[in-house]
Design a protein around this motif. Structure first.
Motif, short mmCIF file in Angstrom:
data_model
loop_
_atom_site.label_atom_id
_atom_site.label_comp_id
_atom_site.label_asym_id
_atom_site.label_seq_id
_atom_site.Cartn_x
_atom_site.Cartn_y
_atom_site.Cartn_z
N GLU A 224 0.82 -1.21 0.00
CA GLU A 224 0.00 0.00 0.00
C GLU A 224 0.85 1.26 0.00
OE1 GLU A 224 -3.00 0.41 -0.47
OE2 GLU A 224 -4.03 -1.44 -0.01
N GLN A 225 1.90 1.23 0.85
CA GLN A 225 2.66 2.47 1.06
C GLN A 225 3.57 2.80 -0.11
OE1 GLN A 225 5.28 2.19 4.29
NE2 GLN A 225 3.94 0.91 5.47
N SER B 46 -9.07 -0.51 12.73
CA SER B 46 -9.46 -1.87 13.09
C SER B 46 -10.26 -2.03 14.37
CB SER B 46 -8.21 -2.76 13.17
OG SER B 46 -7.36 -2.33 14.22
N THR B 47 -9.79 -1.43 15.47
CA THR B 47 -10.34 -1.81 16.75
C THR B 47 -11.82 -1.51 17.00
OG1 THR B 47 -9.34 0.15 17.69
CG2 THR B 47 -8.17 -1.91 17.99
N ARG B 49 -14.36 -2.15 15.36
CA ARG B 49 -15.30 -2.97 14.60
C ARG B 49 -16.55 -3.35 15.40
NH1 ARG B 49 -17.26 -7.62 12.66
NH2 ARG B 49 -16.58 -8.66 10.79
N ALA B 72 -18.87 -1.95 5.68
CA ALA B 72 -17.67 -1.45 6.34
C ALA B 72 -16.46 -2.32 6.06
CB ALA B 72 -17.90 -1.39 7.85
N SER B 73 -15.31 -1.65 6.00
CA SER B 73 -14.04 -2.37 5.88
C SER B 73 -13.17 -1.91 7.04
CB SER B 73 -13.39 -2.03 4.54
OG SER B 73 -12.08 -2.53 4.50
N TYR B 74 -12.57 -2.88 7.74
CA TYR B 74 -11.77 -2.53 8.91
C TYR B 74 -10.33 -2.97 8.70
CZ TYR B 74 -16.38 -2.14 10.99
OH TYR B 74 -17.67 -1.80 11.25
N ALA B 79 -2.93 1.83 6.61
CA ALA B 79 -3.15 0.94 5.48
C ALA B 79 -4.50 1.23 4.84
CB ALA B 79 -3.07 -0.51 5.93
N GLY C 208 -10.07 -5.65 -0.57
CA GLY C 208 -10.59 -4.52 0.19
C GLY C 208 -11.26 -4.95 1.47
N ASN C 209 -11.45 -6.28 1.61
CA ASN C 209 -11.93 -6.82 2.87
C ASN C 209 -13.21 -6.14 3.37
OD1 ASN C 209 -11.67 -8.72 4.81
ND2 ASN C 209 -10.11 -7.67 5.98
N ILE C 210 -14.14 -5.85 2.47
CA ILE C 210 -15.38 -5.21 2.87
C ILE C 210 -16.29 -6.28 3.44
CG2 ILE C 210 -17.33 -3.82 2.10
CD1 ILE C 210 -15.62 -2.85 -0.18
N VAL C 211 -16.59 -6.14 4.74
CA VAL C 211 -17.32 -7.18 5.45
C VAL C 211 -18.66 -7.44 4.78
CG1 VAL C 211 -18.30 -7.87 7.64
CG2 VAL C 211 -16.23 -6.50 7.59
N ASP C 223 -10.61 -12.43 9.94
CA ASP C 223 -11.42 -11.43 10.60
C ASP C 223 -11.84 -11.93 11.99
OD1 ASP C 223 -14.69 -9.97 9.99
OD2 ASP C 223 -12.91 -9.09 10.89
N GLN C 226 -8.83 -11.90 14.24
CA GLN C 226 -8.32 -10.57 14.57
C GLN C 226 -9.10 -9.90 15.66
OE1 GLN C 226 -8.08 -7.24 12.18
NE2 GLN C 226 -6.16 -7.76 11.23
N PHE C 227 -10.41 -10.01 15.58
CA PHE C 227 -11.24 -9.27 16.54
C PHE C 227 -11.70 -10.17 17.67
CE2 PHE C 227 -11.00 -5.52 14.25
CZ PHE C 227 -11.04 -5.83 12.91
N TYR C 229 -10.26 -10.81 20.63
CA TYR C 229 -9.90 -10.53 22.02
C TYR C 229 -9.48 -11.81 22.73
CZ TYR C 229 -11.69 -5.83 21.44
OH TYR C 229 -11.90 -4.55 21.00
#
Lengths: 261, 338, 263
Positions: A224-225, B46-47, B49, B72-74, B79, C208-211, C223, C226-227, C229
């Protein structure tokens, strides 16, 4: 033929050409700067070293497993034979989680005897990368050696043993040369796979720059960067893959030259 | 000959299949826009979500939001910002560092007056905290404890994730406010990164997971993450007030709808949900109501503090990937010792 | 080397690397069935499964057509450059998925050679078309690689006979050639499907990982992880479904395996 070449062109060749083109965006000095940056070099080194170790391990055990599957017989063998392909059928990201189940933070392989403590948690270490690569490369050597082993004439081995050769001598002089092309093919494919692997590694290795960051992950986060710099790194990876494939191809050709008469 | 005809028929078939597939896929996406309901694309860090998923649901229940779908995209803040610049569909963004927004302003994707909206474009706040292990065995309380030998710190890569930048700036400000000079403060950070940082994940969520799976002794993160991850934490005396920014994307066709969503997020009911879920509200009523949950530290610093000078100055001095303080620190990590 | 020591080595290695971790994952999923099920039945997960299946189906169709034609050209065609063709077809097998994804961005992204689409509302990158392209790219070789050796083995006598009896090219293809390679094609399809479902690296870059929209099943697993916890039951749950699919595919692979490598 026209259809085939057009299809290949659009789907494969043009995109790869686009990367190569992009890598020239910053000129030769820009290319070299990115590729020789400490973090990139560390990533390449890690990838090459761990991939080589993993592929060598797979070569040894893959051959043993192929031998057992072809020459031996025991209940459950066909199930075992089937499972070998699992790493191929399983999504790599799931493979990472599967490995983490046994070799992650809540591993049951956790012993503490007095002041001696061992636990099989390899997450965030290079060990995680090693195990992940062992997992994904497993089928390659097994599946390339099996057909060759089946073809091999067992009479030669029997003759050798009846003449007094030990099992090991028989293996080294009769069997090994026969299956070497198979092993080499498997090693070539396994290495290419190992160098490019990302899914199985990304969740469990921690991706620490200079410590557990492999080349594919370094590339992933850079895209990306910094497209031009990333393209440079991608080109290096391509060169590595091709060199290995060519090298092993040449080795194979060398090893089988006597068969071509 | 027959073969040639065969080849061409198949070629046409294949092309048709591919085209149909592409068309079907795009039509499915456009179809939802063609109907009465509008679909907005939200790109966020990200967080948040979980809480955003909840807020989007609540928004749909309001009259303003009943005809609006939000996809939504997280991902890691920087990035995500870069992805938007590269074409990731977006009608609006919620990002956690000013330079992610400024990058998009510079590329014409966000209006340069974006921060003239209510609350200066901030939709919620947080602070930098130290997430700890149960019982705090290493007795970590302040920034100087982080450079003690044996203390492992989990943080985020400053070039991909936003919280990392707030962490670094907090560390710097803490040293300066304790009386250290600029040089000493940067030396502190250098030592910190060399000896104590054990992990730099790509995003805040990944860092939380890394910490929760047993790595490190301290997690440098948002207060909101510590609360949601049920991680015991301490707010150091010197900390930074984290602004989380919300902005519309200029080329969006649905500005009215986006503004409705943006406005909703700043209303008391939405801010109350945020406050209940670990986020510091900006709405005055909610702030008053949740004052005891969100203490304000004496040393709380804002990004506009004169030690920092706002995001543009900070970005140039600290986070320029080609030449900056962090670039040099990260480079130096690769220098072999001995 | 004793028979038993070899067996132990083989089984031991497989247990450490394959069987053990797999068993552990099943165990972990069973530990928290509610959490696992909640994740599996979540609408976002269902959407992800649907997307993966759709994209894989398209890749299978396209690459089957390509694979058969390509196989015919390589084995029966007399055109120079067939060797190169063979090499190019194998190329995706040795490419890192990250490079595959990046190459698509380089070509179709906003600054790419074909960037026109992206800039004018026909989004490819960060939208479903790029997922389709990426999946087609990585699954390209499989049908072709299975068809080529089978075609070689089968030989052309039957086709030549049909030709002398007056059959047209098309008839020959449908009635002689295709049936002779059908099991190779089916096996190739199974491999294509396995690879397509399992794709992660390339898709992670371009989608693009659009949910609920461009998040494939593999991205959904990430996903969920990652979330999490720290609570990995949802990730394990979705993984379990994918692993079960993989096992079904494995069984198909074994049943359909070309006879030479079967033991």
């Amino acid at each position: 033929m026209g259809f085939v070449t057009t299809f290949l062109l659009v789907i494969v060749v043009l995109p790869i050409a686009a990367i190569i083109w992009k890598s020239t965006g910053n000129g030769w000095s820009g290319f070299w700067d990115v590729v020789s940056s400490p973090q990139a070099v560390a990533a390449f080194k890690l990838t090459l070293i761990v991939s080589t170790l993993a592929v060598l391990t797979t070569a040894v055990f893959g051959t043993i497993i192929a031998w057992v599957l072809v020459r031996d017989d025991f209940p459950g063998k066909s199930v075992l034979n089937a499972i070998i392909d699992l790493p191929f059928a399983l999504p790599t990201i799931v493979a990472g989680l599967v490995i983490m189940a046994l070799y992650g933070p809540r591993t049951p392989l956790d012993v503490t005897i007095g002041s001696f403590h061992f636990d099989a948690n390899v997450t965030f270490t290079r060990g995680a990368i090693y195990v992940a690569l062992l997992f994904v490369t497993l089928p390659f050597v097994v599946r390339t050696v099996q057909p060759v082993l089946i073809e091999l004439d067992e009479e030669l081995e029997d003759a050798s043993k009846s003449l007094g050769a030990s099992n090991f001598q028989t293996f080294r002089r009769i069997v090994l040369p026969g299956i070497l092309p198979g092993i080499l093919s498997g090693v070539a494919m396994a290495f290419a796979r190992a160098v490019g692997e990302i899914g199985a590694i990304v969740l469990i290795a921690g991706n620490l720059p200079f410590k557990t960051e492999v080349a594919s992950i370094h590339l992933f986060y850079r895209i990306e960067q910094d497209p031009e710099g990333s393209a440079a790194i991608a080109v290096v990876l391509l060169v590595i893959s091709f060199s290995v494939l060519l090298g092993i191809g040449a080795l194979r050709w060398f090893v089988t030259r006597h068969e071509r008469g | 000959m027959g073969r040639k005809k065969l080849v061409w028929i198949s070629a046409v078939l294949a092309a048709l299949v591919a085209a149909a597939a592409g068309a079907a896929a795009t039509t499915a996406e456009k179809g939802s826009r063609a109907s009465k309901a509008v679909t907005l694309n939200l790109v966020a860090y990200s967080t948040p979500r979980p809480v955003l998923t909840r807020l989007i649901e609540e928004f749909r229940k309001t009259p303003a939001g009943s005809d609006i779908n939000i996809r939504a995209s997280y991902g890691a803040s920087s990035a995500q910002g870069q992805a938007v610049a590269n074409g990731l569909p977006a009608d609006g963004v919620i990002l956690n560092t000013g330079n992610d927004i400024n990058d998009l302003v510079d590329k014409g994707l966000i209006n340069k007056n974006w921060d003239k909206q209510s609350y200066n474009g901030v939709v919620w706040n947080s602070v930098v905290v130290f997430g700890l292990r149960n019982g705090n065995p290493k007795k970590v309380k302040g920034w100087n404890d982080l450079t003690k030998p044996g203390v492992g710190v989990v943080t985020v890569n400053p070039f991909t994730g936003g919280i990392a930048k707030w962490n670094i700036l907090s560390g710097y400000v803490a040293q300066r406010k304790l009386g250290k000079t600029e040089k000493q403060a940067i030396a502190y950070l250098q030592k910190f990164y060399k000896s104590n940082v054990v992990s730099q994940d790509s995003s805040g969520s990944n860092a939380t997971n890394t910490f929760l799976s047993g790595k490190g002794d301290v997690l440098l993160t948002f207060e909101s993450e510590a609360i949601n991850g049920k991680i015991p934490y301490v707010i150091p005396r010197q900390t930074m007030l984290i602004d989380v920014y919300i902005a519309a994307i200029e080329k969006s066709q649905y500005k009215t709808e986006w503004n409705a969503f943006s406005r909703y997020l700043k209303t008391y009911p939405a801010q109350k949900i945020l406050a209940e879920n670990g986020y510091r509200p900006v709405d005055k009523k909610a702030i008053a109501e949740f004052r005891s949950k969100y203490p304000v530290r004496a040393g709380e610093t804002k990004i506009t503090d004169k030690l920092l000078g706002g995001w543009r100055a900070v970005d140039k001095k600290w986070f320029d990937p080609n030449k900056s303080v962090m670039q040099q620190i990260e480079q130096s990590l690769g220098v072999p010792t001995g | 080397m004793g028979k038993w020591s070899l067996r132990v080595a083989a089984l031991g290695y497989l247990s450490l690397i394959l069987l053990g971790p797999l068993a552990m994952m099943v165990w972990r999923t069973a530990e928290d069935l509610d959490g696992a099920w909640a994740a599996i039945s979540d609408p976002d997960t269902i959407a992800a499964f649907k997307l993966t299946l759709t994209v894989t189906a398209i890749a299978v169709v396209v690459n089957t057509i390509f694979g058969i034609i390509c196989g015919l050209v390589i084995v029966r065609g007399n055109i120079p450059g067939r060797g190169f063709l063979n090499a190019f077809v194998d190329l995706p097998l040795s490419l890192s998925p990250v490079i595959v994804g990046f190459s698509l961005i380089a070509l179709y992204g906003i600054n790419g050679w074909f960037g026109w689409f992206q800039r004018n509302g026909h989004e490819i990158i960060f939208a479903t078309p790029s997922i389709v392209l990426a999946t087609i790219f990585v699954t390209l070789p499989f049908v072709a690689r299975e068809v080529v050796p089978t075609l070689r083995e089968v030989g052309t006598e039957q086709e030549q006979a049909a030709h002398t009896l007056g059959a047209s090219g098309w008839q020959t293809f449908w009635r002689i050639t295709l049936p002779s390679i059908r099991w190779a094609v089916v096996y190739g399809v199974v491999l294509t499907a396995a690879r397509g479902i399992g794709e992660y690296g390339a898709v992670a870059l371009v989608s693009g990982n659009i949910v609920g929209e461009t998040q494939t099943a593999t991205l959904r697993v990430e996903d969920a992880y990652q979330f999490a916890y720290g609570n990995y039951a949802p990730a394990y749950g979705i993984s379990f479904v994918l692993a079960a699919t993989a096992i079904v595919i494995l069984v198909l692979m074994i049943l359909l395996q070309p006879k030479e490598s079967r033991r």
